[in-house]
Design an enzyme around this catalytic site. Structure first.
Site, PDB file in Angstrom:
ATOM      1  N   TYR A  95      -6.592  17.545  94.098  1.00 61.77           N
ATOM      2  CA  TYR A  95      -6.106  17.217  92.760  1.00 61.77           C
ATOM      3  C   TYR A  95      -4.698  16.639  92.793  1.00 61.77           C
ATOM      4  O   TYR A  95      -4.334  15.816  91.936  1.00 61.77           O
ATOM      5  CB  TYR A  95      -6.167  18.442  91.847  1.00 61.77           C
ATOM      6  CG  TYR A  95      -7.542  18.659  91.278  1.00 61.77           C
ATOM      7  CD1 TYR A  95      -7.938  18.009  90.113  1.00 61.77           C
ATOM      8  CD2 TYR A  95      -8.451  19.488  91.914  1.00 61.77           C
ATOM      9  CE1 TYR A  95      -9.204  18.184  89.595  1.00 61.77           C
ATOM     10  CE2 TYR A  95      -9.725  19.676  91.395  1.00 61.77           C
ATOM     11  CZ  TYR A  95     -10.098  19.022  90.237  1.00 61.77           C
ATOM     12  OH  TYR A  95     -11.368  19.187  89.732  1.00 61.77           O
ATOM     13  N   GLU A 137     -14.056  25.332  88.805  1.00 55.98           N
ATOM     14  CA  GLU A 137     -14.756  25.066  90.063  1.00 55.98           C
ATOM     15  C   GLU A 137     -14.735  26.275  90.991  1.00 55.98           C
ATOM     16  O   GLU A 137     -15.744  26.579  91.650  1.00 55.98           O
ATOM     17  CB  GLU A 137     -14.147  23.835  90.742  1.00 55.98           C
ATOM     18  CG  GLU A 137     -14.508  22.547  90.030  1.00 55.98           C
ATOM     19  CD  GLU A 137     -13.543  21.403  90.288  1.00 55.98           C
ATOM     20  OE1 GLU A 137     -12.801  21.468  91.304  1.00 55.98           O
ATOM     21  OE2 GLU A 137     -13.525  20.455  89.493  1.00 55.98           O
ATOM     22  N   TYR A 190     -29.815  20.861  90.341  1.00 53.68           N
ATOM     23  CA  TYR A 190     -29.777  19.787  91.329  1.00 53.68           C
ATOM     24  C   TYR A 190     -28.874  20.158  92.493  1.00 53.68           C
ATOM     25  O   TYR A 190     -28.117  21.129  92.441  1.00 53.68           O
ATOM     26  CB  TYR A 190     -29.294  18.486  90.685  1.00 53.68           C
ATOM     27  CG  TYR A 190     -27.901  18.549  90.083  1.00 53.68           C
ATOM     28  CD1 TYR A 190     -26.776  18.279  90.851  1.00 53.68           C
ATOM     29  CD2 TYR A 190     -27.715  18.895  88.738  1.00 53.68           C
ATOM     30  CE1 TYR A 190     -25.494  18.341  90.296  1.00 53.68           C
ATOM     31  CE2 TYR A 190     -26.448  18.962  88.187  1.00 53.68           C
ATOM     32  CZ  TYR A 190     -25.347  18.683  88.966  1.00 53.68           C
ATOM     33  OH  TYR A 190     -24.083  18.755  88.430  1.00 53.68           O
ATOM     34  N   ARG A 206     -25.051  12.071  97.416  1.00 54.65           N
ATOM     35  CA  ARG A 206     -25.916  11.618  96.320  1.00 54.65           C
ATOM     36  C   ARG A 206     -26.615  12.834  95.729  1.00 54.65           C
ATOM     37  O   ARG A 206     -27.081  13.705  96.464  1.00 54.65           O
ATOM     38  CB  ARG A 206     -26.950  10.628  96.858  1.00 54.65           C
ATOM     39  CG  ARG A 206     -27.815   9.979  95.783  1.00 54.65           C
ATOM     40  CD  ARG A 206     -27.086   8.912  95.033  1.00 54.65           C
ATOM     41  NE  ARG A 206     -27.944   8.199  94.096  1.00 54.65           N
ATOM     42  CZ  ARG A 206     -27.551   7.184  93.351  1.00 54.65           C
ATOM     43  NH1 ARG A 206     -26.312   6.753  93.439  1.00 54.65           N
ATOM     44  NH2 ARG A 206     -28.376   6.588  92.522  1.00 54.65           N
ATOM     45  N   GLN A 207     -26.695  12.892  94.430  1.00 52.60           N
ATOM     46  CA  GLN A 207     -27.287  14.046  93.758  1.00 52.60           C
ATOM     47  C   GLN A 207     -28.764  13.815  93.471  1.00 52.60           C
ATOM     48  O   GLN A 207     -29.160  12.723  93.043  1.00 52.60           O
ATOM     49  CB  GLN A 207     -26.533  14.342  92.464  1.00 52.60           C
ATOM     50  CG  GLN A 207     -25.128  14.854  92.709  1.00 52.60           C
ATOM     51  CD  GLN A 207     -24.187  14.638  91.552  1.00 52.60           C
ATOM     52  OE1 GLN A 207     -24.494  13.913  90.617  1.00 52.60           O
ATOM     53  NE2 GLN A 207     -23.016  15.247  91.624  1.00 52.60           N
ATOM     54  N   GLY A 277     -37.855  10.575  86.379  1.00 52.31           N
ATOM     55  CA  GLY A 277     -37.379  11.632  85.491  1.00 52.31           C
ATOM     56  C   GLY A 277     -38.325  12.817  85.406  1.00 52.31           C
ATOM     57  O   GLY A 277     -37.998  13.827  84.785  1.00 52.31           O
ATOM     58  N   THR A 279     -38.881  14.714  87.855  1.00 55.40           N
ATOM     59  CA  THR A 279     -38.498  15.708  88.862  1.00 55.40           C
ATOM     60  C   THR A 279     -37.959  17.021  88.290  1.00 55.40           C
ATOM     61  O   THR A 279     -38.337  18.081  88.791  1.00 55.40           O
ATOM     62  CB  THR A 279     -37.496  15.115  89.874  1.00 55.40           C
ATOM     63  OG1 THR A 279     -36.395  14.497  89.184  1.00 55.40           O
ATOM     64  CG2 THR A 279     -38.170  14.089  90.761  1.00 55.40           C
ATOM     65  N   PHE A 397     -29.405  10.909  85.332  1.00 51.03           N
ATOM     66  CA  PHE A 397     -29.064  10.858  86.743  1.00 51.03           C
ATOM     67  C   PHE A 397     -27.849   9.975  86.926  1.00 51.03           C
ATOM     68  O   PHE A 397     -27.617   9.029  86.178  1.00 51.03           O
ATOM     69  CB  PHE A 397     -30.228  10.290  87.565  1.00 51.03           C
ATOM     70  CG  PHE A 397     -31.480  11.135  87.486  1.00 51.03           C
ATOM     71  CD1 PHE A 397     -31.401  12.514  87.486  1.00 51.03           C
ATOM     72  CD2 PHE A 397     -32.719  10.543  87.420  1.00 51.03           C
ATOM     73  CE1 PHE A 397     -32.535  13.300  87.432  1.00 51.03           C
ATOM     74  CE2 PHE A 397     -33.863  11.306  87.366  1.00 51.03           C
ATOM     75  CZ  PHE A 397     -33.788  12.691  87.368  1.00 51.03           C
TER      76      PHE A 397
END
Length: 403
Positions: A95, A137, A190, A206-207, A277, A279, A397
């Site tokens: 940060y 987080e 995810y 990648r998500q 979509g 998934t 996504f």
């Protein structure tokens, strides 16, 4: 704690952000990735090339400035951002790098208008937001790590199986390379996967939605190959399709995400999906079939034809096990071999009139996932027939929120 004068200066920046916010964030990302190129492996370069991260950050900065007096109203957005950050391993020390480049970018764009007081105000405002994100987080990391089988950041996973689902869609069954257990996860969540992409010379994240209900001993992701491996959209999907084989090891983040369903609720639920979509819908339906099989469920799906329908067997198996469930499949480009009433229920796109048949109960919840234009049109159609916004849940996504 910001002073009253600092808050006033931040609010006075809103017109500038409304007009030049995207210019600011584009300048910022270019400056940061040139000054700290190691961060290219943290930020997905496909999203950078498409301008998605720049736009998402511009929207977030503007929303923060508008609500600087009461940032608590942005708690939901902050958590979604924090969840995305946790899937790519963002850490507190990063940060400071982001803040340095963001404040410098603001000064470079404003020129003489960037007075010391304004710079100080934005520095304090950024630190307030950074502290909020860091705390959120850390809470997510702690939650992920302190459950059975849990972890935070990255964990090596072995590809236990690779299944060709349909044209251009592959499922990868991932298991911990360390031999340990997996945590339970909510249907609809995810993960990120991270691997070296030779064409970029970079590790890239990648998500992907977990496309299978929890409890199988695997994390399954189902990846659609986007045509053109030189395009931003297609680079990672093509890489996984070409190179990720059974036995390979890939880094995977812990499951996260709020696009989930209250499995124990009793009111009806309607799933509306298009293309890949599907998934997040599959694990939701599978979980309901096991844990609440009497719930009223409708599954509405749009795809081109039988050769572009992934995970069909899973959906049909789950729906067939629920006495109050039904499905409706729409093919926009049916093949000659596709039989109406057998392979699909209707030709064309999902219309308002067809949706109306599934909206008899005002207490129903609607879950949408698919291309952004599809979700926008479906959400608009639902609102037009009286479905209130809190009953409409969606997942986009990529980066940011489509709304």
């Amino acid at each position: 704690m910001l002073t009253a004068n600092q808050i006033a200066l931040i609010k006075a920046s809103v017109p500038f952000l409304e007009e030049h916010g995207l210019e600011l964030t584009t300048h910022f990302y270019r400056r940061m990735l040139e000054g700290n190129p190691e961060l290219k492996s943290v930020f997905n370069q496909a999203h950078q090339m498409k301008g998605e991260q720049q736009m998402s950050l511009a929207v977030a900065v503007l929303a923060y400035a508008k609500n600087i007096e009461n940032p608590a109203v942005l708690a939901g957005a902050v958590r979604r951002i924090a969840q995305k950050h946790c899937t790519i391993g963002i850490r507190p020390e990063q940060y400071a790098i982001v803040g340095r480049h963001l404040i410098a970018s603001l000064g470079e764009l404003l020129g003489e208008a960037a007075t010391p007081e304004l710079v100080d105000a934005w520095t304090a405002a950024y630190q307030q937001l950074a502290d909020l994100l860091i705390a959120t987080e850390q809470k997510i990391y702690d939650e992920q790590a302190n459950v059975e089988g849990g972890w935070s950041s990255w964990r090596p996973m072995r590809v236990a199986n690779r299944v060709e689902e349909c044209r251009d869609v592959v499922s990868f069954y991932l298991e911990p390379a360390d031999g340990g257990p997996l945590p339970a996860y909510a249907p609809g969540q995810y993960v990120s996967v991270r691997t070296f992409v030779k064409e970029l010379g970079l590790v890239q994240p990648r998500q992907y939605t977990i496309s299978q209900a929890s409890g199988t001993g695997f994390i399954r992701i189902t990846v659609k190959r986007i045509a053109g491996d030189t395009t931003p959209e297609g680079r990672m999907s093509n890489h996984l399709h070409k190179y990720l084989k059974t036995g390979d090891v890939i880094d995977v983040s812990a499951p996260t995400g709020d696009f989930t369903i209250d499995v124990k609720a009793e009111h009806p639920v309607v799933f509306i999906a298009a293309g890949i979509g599907i998934t997040p819908m599959v694990p939701m339906i599978e979980t309901l079939a096991t844990e609440n099989p009497l719930r009223e469920v409708h599954f509405i799906y749009s795809t081109q034809n039988s050769e572009t329908y992934p995970l069909r067997a899973e959906v049909e198996r789950a729906v067939s096990g629920m006495p109050n469930a039904a499905s409706a499949v729409f093919f926009t480009k049916p093949l000659e071999k596709d039989r109406i009433g057998v392979d699909y229920n209707a030709e064309g796109r999902i219309s308002v009139d067809e949706l109306r048949n599934f909206c008899q109960n005002p207490d129903a919840d609607f879950y949408l996932c698919g291309p952004i234009p599809f979700m926008k049109s479906i959400a608009e159609a639902l609102r037009s027939i009286g479905i209130i916004a809190p009953r409409i849940h969606s997942e986009a996504f990529g980066t940011g929120d489509w709304e």
